[in-house]
Design a protein around this motif. Structure first.
Motif, mmCIF file in Angstrom:
data_model
loop_
_atom_site.group_PDB
_atom_site.id
_atom_site.type_symbol
_atom_site.label_atom_id
_atom_site.label_comp_id
_atom_site.label_asym_id
_atom_site.label_seq_id
_atom_site.Cartn_x
_atom_site.Cartn_y
_atom_site.Cartn_z
ATOM 1 N N ALA A 46 29.989 38.236 36.892
ATOM 2 C CA ALA A 46 30.878 37.738 37.932
ATOM 3 C C ALA A 46 32.237 37.354 37.368
ATOM 4 N N ARG A 73 37.852 36.969 37.230
ATOM 5 C CA ARG A 73 36.704 36.539 38.013
ATOM 6 C C ARG A 73 36.631 37.322 39.328
ATOM 7 N N THR A 75 35.997 37.188 43.069
ATOM 8 C CA THR A 75 35.988 36.202 44.145
ATOM 9 C C THR A 75 35.814 36.928 45.474
ATOM 10 N N GLU A 253 32.242 29.894 38.762
ATOM 11 C CA GLU A 253 33.310 30.843 38.438
ATOM 12 C C GLU A 253 33.912 30.598 37.059
ATOM 13 N N ARG A 296 29.156 34.016 46.164
ATOM 14 C CA ARG A 296 28.893 33.898 44.733
ATOM 15 C C ARG A 296 27.389 33.768 44.452
#
Length: 446
Positions: A46, A73, A75, A253, A296
């Motif tokens: 991720a 990252r 998102t 994250e 997520r």
């Protein structure tokens, strides 16, 4: 940049068993110029860190790149690049940025290195397993064996997993099996998000430093730090207070946790597995759960079937529980049929409780339908009233009252362990008043 739809687990329908596939989202990087030109990296993560230090996800050899230069990252809104305080800066299409979203065909520059980054997917084939148990899980029906196949593929990856299923269906057992097959050296830490006090949730999840609040005479590691190197299982994630959800998202994250009372982030290497019996998609629609956090968490979703859909596994589960509890009693054919025909609203947890209670009621003899005290059975063949844990009714038939008390003590102790000493949850699981439970705990010195 276009992003895959949230909830990226996709099972590909196919005629052949070997054609089943699961898709995992990944970050793809290609170095265009610099010492590492031509290098391509594809990681099912991720987020990735870039720099010259060996602990980065992507280690570069460019001396104009800082040790920990930048991070990418995934998102809900696309790929986000963040500069990590580098010396020479991070540039997107020639413009220096601290944080920015990547767009299609954009060029990212770190020192003298230029690269192009995008998202992609990778497919992992899996087969329906042939075994009737995997790790902590027991069951040989097709839904369970398909779950085993998915677990085997997902377990070795670092991907966040969301486990869904009804209360009592065995979600924590799935998390334990995932951790056992992950190869991670750290511990499995269980955190219950259904705790009603938001401050307690924040403290237990993120930890605190000495002096963070009145009574904080020493520092405390939260669940994230205790799970470093291992797996953090967040149970009942749907109960997490809305104001704490952004903090959890930031940890997922950034892979950093900030203890209560501190402004210094601490790096953590944790694989997160969450579980819920609630419909998170509906909660997102109603505004009770953040869409970005759901995105997520649900990178991979695993559904645990309710027991009513896998009743053919009841005999296996009964034998498994009997072995674990050392039950000397055996089921009569009528009791076996009753178990197989019951609708099990409380799922596997209810089955375990039914067997524990029946072992007490049968007094060491054969377990009959009236000992099971199932609602369906009671409607046909009412049982005599009993005390909440059935000790009073069982005593007359038992050969050893001391043995029955020992069994009751064990039942309560195991329920306390399963519910992490939450007395209200234990009383609810055992179906007894809280006041009765407290008396028994005091009586048995638990």
């Amino acid at each position: 940049m276009s992003m895959p739809d949230p909830g990226s687990t996709q099972i590909m329908p196919a005629a052949a068993q070997t054609a089943r596939k699961i898709r995992l989202e990944r970050i793809e990087l290609k170095v265009l110029s610099g010492p590492d030109a031509g290098r391509e990296v594809k990681l099912a993560l991720a987020g990735v860190t870039l720099g010259t230090a060996s602990d980065n996800d992507v280690m570069l050899t460019d001396r104009t790149v800082s040790r920990h230069h930048a991070e990418i990252r995934v998102t809900h809104d696309g790929l986000l690049v963040s500069d990590l305080g580098s010396t020479n800066g991070t540039f997107l299409n020639g413009l220096r940025v601290n944080e920015a979203f990547l767009v299609p065909d954009s060029v990212l520059s770190l020192g003298s290195t230029e690269m192009r980054i995008r998202t992609g997917t990778e497919e992992h084939p899996y087969e329906i397993a042939q075994e009737s148990r995997l790790g902590c899980l027991v069951g040989g029906t097709e839904p369970m064996r398909e779950l085993y196949g998915l677990i085997k593929v997902v377990a070795p990856t670092p991907t966040t997993v969301l486990i869904t299923g009804e209360s009592g269906s065995g979600k924590e057992m799935v998390a334990s099996t995932l951790h056992g097959l992950s190869g991670r050296s750290g511990p499995l830490v269980v955190f219950d998000a259904s705790v009603t006090d938001p401050e307690m949730v924040r403290n237990d999840l993120f930890g605190h430093i000495k002096g963070a609040f009145t009574g904080a005479t020493g520092a405390r590691d939260g669940a994230f730090r205790r799970a470093d190197g291992g797996t953090l299982f967040i149970d009942e994630i749907g109960e997490l207070p809305l104001d704490l959800q952004p903090r959890l998202l930031r940890v997922l994250e950034s892979r950093e946790v900030v203890p209560v009372g501190s402004d210094q982030p601490v790096k953590v290497d944790v694989r997160v597995v969450a579980a819920t019996h609630r419909n998170l998609e509906a909660m997102v629609e109603s505004g009770d759960f953040r869409a970005d956090l759901y995105y997520r968490l649900s990178v991979i979703s695993l559904r645990v079937p309710p027991l009513r859909d896998i009743t053919a596994d009841v005999p296996l589960l009964v034998q498994n529980f009997a072995d674990k509890m050392g039950m000397p009693c055996r089921l009569s054919p009528e009791a076996e049929r009753a178990l197989g025909g019951y609708h099990w609203p409380g799922n596997v947890r209810e089955l375990r409780n039914v067997l524990e209670r029946a072992a007490v009621l049968c007094g060491g003899q054969e377990i009959r339908p009236e000992h099971l005290r199932l609602m369906d059975v009671a409607a046909v063949q009412p049982a005599a009233p009993v005390e909440p844990l059935a000790i009073g009714a069982a005593a007359s038939a038992a050969t050893s009252p001391a043995q029955l008390k020992a069994m009751e003590r064990r039942m309560i102790g195991e329920a306390m362990t399963r519910n992490r000493n939450n007395k209200t949850a234990v009383a609810r699981e055992l179906g007894i008043p809280l006041s009765t439970l407290k008396r028994r705990i005091a009586e048995y010195d638990l």
